[in-house]
Scaffold this motif. Structure first.
Motif, PDB file in Angstrom:
ATOM      1  N   TYR A   4       0.817  -1.214   0.000  1.00 13.70           N
ATOM      2  CA  TYR A   4       0.000   0.000   0.000  1.00 13.70           C
ATOM      3  C   TYR A   4       0.852   1.266   0.000  1.00 13.70           C
ATOM      4  CZ  TYR A   4      -4.266  -2.629   0.323  1.00 13.70           C
ATOM      5  OH  TYR A   4      -5.320  -3.475   0.026  1.00 13.70           O
ATOM      6  N   PHE A   5       2.021   1.224   0.630  1.00 13.31           N
ATOM      7  CA  PHE A   5       2.926   2.372   0.558  1.00 13.31           C
ATOM      8  C   PHE A   5       3.433   2.552  -0.873  1.00 13.31           C
ATOM      9  CE2 PHE A   5       3.677   1.872   5.264  1.00 13.31           C
ATOM     10  CZ  PHE A   5       3.129   3.094   5.596  1.00 13.31           C
ATOM     11  N   ALA A   6       3.784   1.437  -1.527  1.00 16.16           N
ATOM     12  CA  ALA A   6       4.224   1.511  -2.924  1.00 16.16           C
ATOM     13  C   ALA A   6       3.105   2.072  -3.795  1.00 16.16           C
ATOM     14  CB  ALA A   6       4.651   0.130  -3.422  1.00 16.16           C
ATOM     15  N   SER A  48       4.020  -1.962  -9.971  1.00 14.65           N
ATOM     16  CA  SER A  48       4.386  -3.379 -10.080  1.00 14.65           C
ATOM     17  C   SER A  48       4.814  -3.942  -8.727  1.00 14.65           C
ATOM     18  CB  SER A  48       5.484  -3.586 -11.123  1.00 14.65           C
ATOM     19  OG  SER A  48       6.722  -3.094 -10.663  1.00 14.65           O
ATOM     20  N   VAL A  49       5.445  -3.125  -7.897  1.00 14.28           N
ATOM     21  CA  VAL A  49       5.811  -3.556  -6.545  1.00 14.28           C
ATOM     22  C   VAL A  49       4.543  -3.816  -5.733  1.00 14.28           C
ATOM     23  CG1 VAL A  49       6.884  -2.811  -4.371  1.00 14.28           C
ATOM     24  CG2 VAL A  49       8.058  -2.426  -6.551  1.00 14.28           C
ATOM     25  N   SER A  50       3.557  -2.958  -5.885  1.00 16.66           N
ATOM     26  CA  SER A  50       2.307  -3.152  -5.132  1.00 16.66           C
ATOM     27  C   SER A  50       1.584  -4.420  -5.574  1.00 16.66           C
ATOM     28  CB  SER A  50       1.397  -1.928  -5.269  1.00 16.66           C
ATOM     29  OG  SER A  50       0.782  -1.873  -6.529  1.00 16.66           O
ATOM     30  N   PHE A  51       1.753  -4.825  -6.837  1.00 16.99           N
ATOM     31  CA  PHE A  51       1.108  -6.049  -7.333  1.00 16.99           C
ATOM     32  C   PHE A  51       1.589  -7.294  -6.591  1.00 16.99           C
ATOM     33  CE2 PHE A  51       0.326  -4.271 -11.885  1.00 16.99           C
ATOM     34  CZ  PHE A  51      -0.782  -3.590 -11.432  1.00 16.99           C
ATOM     35  N   ARG A  52       2.752  -7.229  -5.981  1.00 20.04           N
ATOM     36  CA  ARG A  52       3.278  -8.389  -5.241  1.00 20.04           C
ATOM     37  C   ARG A  52       2.454  -8.683  -3.997  1.00 20.04           C
ATOM     38  NH1 ARG A  52       9.411  -6.253  -5.511  1.00 20.04           N
ATOM     39  NH2 ARG A  52       9.640  -6.398  -7.763  1.00 20.04           N
ATOM     40  N   ARG A  53       1.804  -7.659  -3.458  1.00 23.85           N
ATOM     41  CA  ARG A  53       1.071  -7.815  -2.196  1.00 23.85           C
ATOM     42  C   ARG A  53      -0.423  -7.526  -2.310  1.00 23.85           C
ATOM     43  NH1 ARG A  53       4.922  -9.039   1.502  1.00 23.85           N
ATOM     44  NH2 ARG A  53       6.903  -7.966   1.295  1.00 23.85           N
ATOM     45  N   ILE A  54      -0.825  -6.834  -3.354  1.00 24.16           N
ATOM     46  CA  ILE A  54      -2.220  -6.446  -3.527  1.00 24.16           C
ATOM     47  C   ILE A  54      -2.720  -7.058  -4.825  1.00 24.16           C
ATOM     48  CG2 ILE A  54      -3.801  -4.480  -3.766  1.00 24.16           C
ATOM     49  CD1 ILE A  54      -1.600  -2.735  -2.473  1.00 24.16           C
ATOM     50  N   PRO A  55      -3.930  -7.615  -4.847  1.00 27.18           N
ATOM     51  CA  PRO A  55      -4.458  -8.153  -6.108  1.00 27.18           C
ATOM     52  C   PRO A  55      -4.447  -7.087  -7.204  1.00 27.18           C
ATOM     53  CG  PRO A  55      -5.860  -8.818  -4.284  1.00 27.18           C
ATOM     54  CD  PRO A  55      -4.855  -7.835  -3.731  1.00 27.18           C
ATOM     55  N   VAL A  56      -4.124  -7.490  -8.420  1.00 24.17           N
ATOM     56  CA  VAL A  56      -3.947  -6.549  -9.519  1.00 24.17           C
ATOM     57  C   VAL A  56      -5.200  -5.705  -9.762  1.00 24.17           C
ATOM     58  CG1 VAL A  56      -4.549  -8.192 -11.352  1.00 24.17           C
ATOM     59  CG2 VAL A  56      -3.039  -6.280 -11.850  1.00 24.17           C
ATOM     60  N   ALA A  57      -6.376  -6.300  -9.666  1.00 22.77           N
ATOM     61  CA  ALA A  57      -7.617  -5.547  -9.900  1.00 22.77           C
ATOM     62  C   ALA A  57      -7.777  -4.429  -8.879  1.00 22.77           C
ATOM     63  CB  ALA A  57      -8.823  -6.475  -9.857  1.00 22.77           C
ATOM     64  N   PHE A  99     -13.667   0.802  -4.373  1.00 19.23           N
ATOM     65  CA  PHE A  99     -14.062   0.231  -3.083  1.00 19.23           C
ATOM     66  C   PHE A  99     -14.717  -1.136  -3.272  1.00 19.23           C
ATOM     67  CE2 PHE A  99     -17.410  -0.413   0.108  1.00 19.23           C
ATOM     68  CZ  PHE A  99     -16.635  -0.471   1.261  1.00 19.23           C
ATOM     69  N   LEU A 100     -15.626  -1.250  -4.233  1.00 13.52           N
ATOM     70  CA  LEU A 100     -16.315  -2.523  -4.463  1.00 13.52           C
ATOM     71  C   LEU A 100     -15.361  -3.601  -4.951  1.00 13.52           C
ATOM     72  CD1 LEU A 100     -19.629  -1.231  -6.038  1.00 13.52           C
ATOM     73  CD2 LEU A 100     -19.320  -2.246  -3.767  1.00 13.52           C
ATOM     74  N   LEU A 101     -14.392  -3.227  -5.783  1.00 20.61           N
ATOM     75  CA  LEU A 101     -13.384  -4.213  -6.203  1.00 20.61           C
ATOM     76  C   LEU A 101     -12.574  -4.697  -5.007  1.00 20.61           C
ATOM     77  CD1 LEU A 101     -12.021  -2.878  -9.581  1.00 20.61           C
ATOM     78  CD2 LEU A 101     -12.905  -5.151  -9.145  1.00 20.61           C
ATOM     79  N   HIS A 102     -12.217  -3.775  -4.140  1.00 19.79           N
ATOM     80  CA  HIS A 102     -11.454  -4.147  -2.948  1.00 19.79           C
ATOM     81  C   HIS A 102     -12.270  -5.096  -2.067  1.00 19.79           C
ATOM     82  CE1 HIS A 102      -8.633  -3.954   0.320  1.00 19.79           C
ATOM     83  NE2 HIS A 102      -9.575  -3.497   1.134  1.00 19.79           N
ATOM     84  N   ARG A 103     -13.535  -4.788  -1.863  1.00 22.52           N
ATOM     85  CA  ARG A 103     -14.403  -5.616  -1.015  1.00 22.52           C
ATOM     86  C   ARG A 103     -14.676  -6.973  -1.645  1.00 22.52           C
ATOM     87  NH1 ARG A 103     -15.169  -4.978   3.955  1.00 22.52           N
ATOM     88  NH2 ARG A 103     -17.286  -5.733   3.789  1.00 22.52           N
ATOM     89  N   GLY A 104     -14.719  -7.024  -2.966  1.00 25.02           N
ATOM     90  CA  GLY A 104     -15.071  -8.274  -3.639  1.00 25.02           C
ATOM     91  C   GLY A 104     -13.896  -9.147  -4.015  1.00 25.02           C
ATOM     92  N   THR A 105     -12.685  -8.713  -3.733  1.00 25.33           N
ATOM     93  CA  THR A 105     -11.510  -9.492  -4.076  1.00 25.33           C
ATOM     94  C   THR A 105     -11.049 -10.274  -2.865  1.00 25.33           C
ATOM     95  OG1 THR A 105     -10.864  -7.819  -5.691  1.00 25.33           O
ATOM     96  CG2 THR A 105      -9.157  -9.359  -4.986  1.00 25.33           C
ATOM     97  N   GLN A 106     -10.979 -11.576  -3.036  1.00 28.05           N
ATOM     98  CA  GLN A 106     -10.523 -12.452  -1.963  1.00 28.05           C
ATOM     99  C   GLN A 106      -9.033 -12.707  -2.096  1.00 28.05           C
ATOM    100  OE1 GLN A 106     -12.644 -13.419   0.459  1.00 28.05           O
ATOM    101  NE2 GLN A 106     -14.226 -12.248  -0.596  1.00 28.05           N
ATOM    102  N   ALA A 107      -8.374 -12.805  -0.975  1.00 30.69           N
ATOM    103  CA  ALA A 107      -6.953 -13.173  -0.983  1.00 30.69           C
ATOM    104  C   ALA A 107      -6.839 -14.622  -1.433  1.00 30.69           C
ATOM    105  CB  ALA A 107      -6.351 -12.996   0.398  1.00 30.69           C
ATOM    106  N   PRO A 108      -5.812 -14.961  -2.217  1.00 31.88           N
ATOM    107  CA  PRO A 108      -5.654 -16.350  -2.647  1.00 31.88           C
ATOM    108  C   PRO A 108      -5.414 -17.262  -1.450  1.00 31.88           C
ATOM    109  CG  PRO A 108      -3.741 -15.049  -3.272  1.00 31.88           C
ATOM    110  CD  PRO A 108      -4.744 -14.102  -2.691  1.00 31.88           C
ATOM    111  N   GLU A 109      -6.017 -18.440  -1.528  1.00 33.90           N
ATOM    112  CA  GLU A 109      -5.836 -19.395  -0.434  1.00 33.90           C
ATOM    113  C   GLU A 109      -4.455 -20.031  -0.559  1.00 33.90           C
ATOM    114  OE1 GLU A 109      -9.009 -22.100   0.204  1.00 33.90           O
ATOM    115  OE2 GLU A 109     -10.509 -20.645  -0.452  1.00 33.90           O
ATOM    116  N   SER A 110      -3.791 -20.174   0.567  1.00 32.67           N
ATOM    117  CA  SER A 110      -2.462 -20.753   0.535  1.00 32.67           C
ATOM    118  C   SER A 110      -2.557 -22.266   0.388  1.00 32.67           C
ATOM    119  CB  SER A 110      -1.702 -20.403   1.829  1.00 32.67           C
ATOM    120  OG  SER A 110      -2.422 -20.879   2.945  1.00 32.67           O
ATOM    121  N   ALA A 111      -1.572 -22.805  -0.298  1.00 28.74           N
ATOM    122  CA  ALA A 111      -1.548 -24.255  -0.535  1.00 28.74           C
ATOM    123  C   ALA A 111      -1.244 -24.960   0.788  1.00 28.74           C
ATOM    124  CB  ALA A 111      -0.497 -24.596  -1.577  1.00 28.74           C
ATOM    125  N   ALA A 112      -1.961 -26.022   1.044  1.00 26.85           N
ATOM    126  CA  ALA A 112      -1.773 -26.746   2.306  1.00 26.85           C
ATOM    127  C   ALA A 112      -0.744 -27.831   2.195  1.00 26.85           C
ATOM    128  CB  ALA A 112      -3.090 -27.347   2.757  1.00 26.85           C
TER     129      ALA A 112
END
Length: 112
Positions: A4-6, A48-57, A99-112
């Motif tokens: 988010y800082f990036a 591009s740095v922010s894409f590493r931690r935040i969903p692209v959309a 705002f709606l994109l942020h609310r509707g985007t789920q973080a990817p589930e980590s592989a177990a």
């Protein structure tokens, strides 16, 4: 949080670069196109740095919406450009969309 800082700094560079180009086109900033190019390039690097931690959309929507809102508001304040009710409604729509994109985007589930 680093993503988010990036993103915040990417928006700032985009806005500064866009306003630099406007001032250059008015003859008030020599080599403004060069400053614009450097700012926009830096903005994309930070995006591009922010894409590493935040969903692209989410990151792209926030980058675009915040950039448009700030350029529009600063154009009104610094350049005395018109801020019509239709522009205000469009800015509110951009903010709602991000705002709606942020609310509707789920973080990817980590592989177990």
């Amino acid at each position: 949080m680093r993503g988010y800082f990036a993103l915040l700094f990417a928006v700032g560079l985009e806005v500064f670069g866009t306003l630099s180009l406007k001032f250059a086109s008015l003859g008030q900033l020599p080599l403004g196109w060069l400053l614009t190019a450097l700012c926009i390039a830096g903005s994309y690097v930070l995006l591009s740095v922010s894409f590493r931690r935040i969903p692209v959309a989410v990151a792209f929507a926030v980058w675009e919406a915040a950039g448009l809102a700030l350029v529009t508001l600063l154009g009104f304040v610094l350049l005395h450009e018109a801020l019509t009710p239709l522009k205000v409604a469009a800015l509110l729509g951009l903010g709602a969309g991000a705002f709606l994109l942020h609310r509707g985007t789920q973080a990817p589930e980590s592989a177990a």
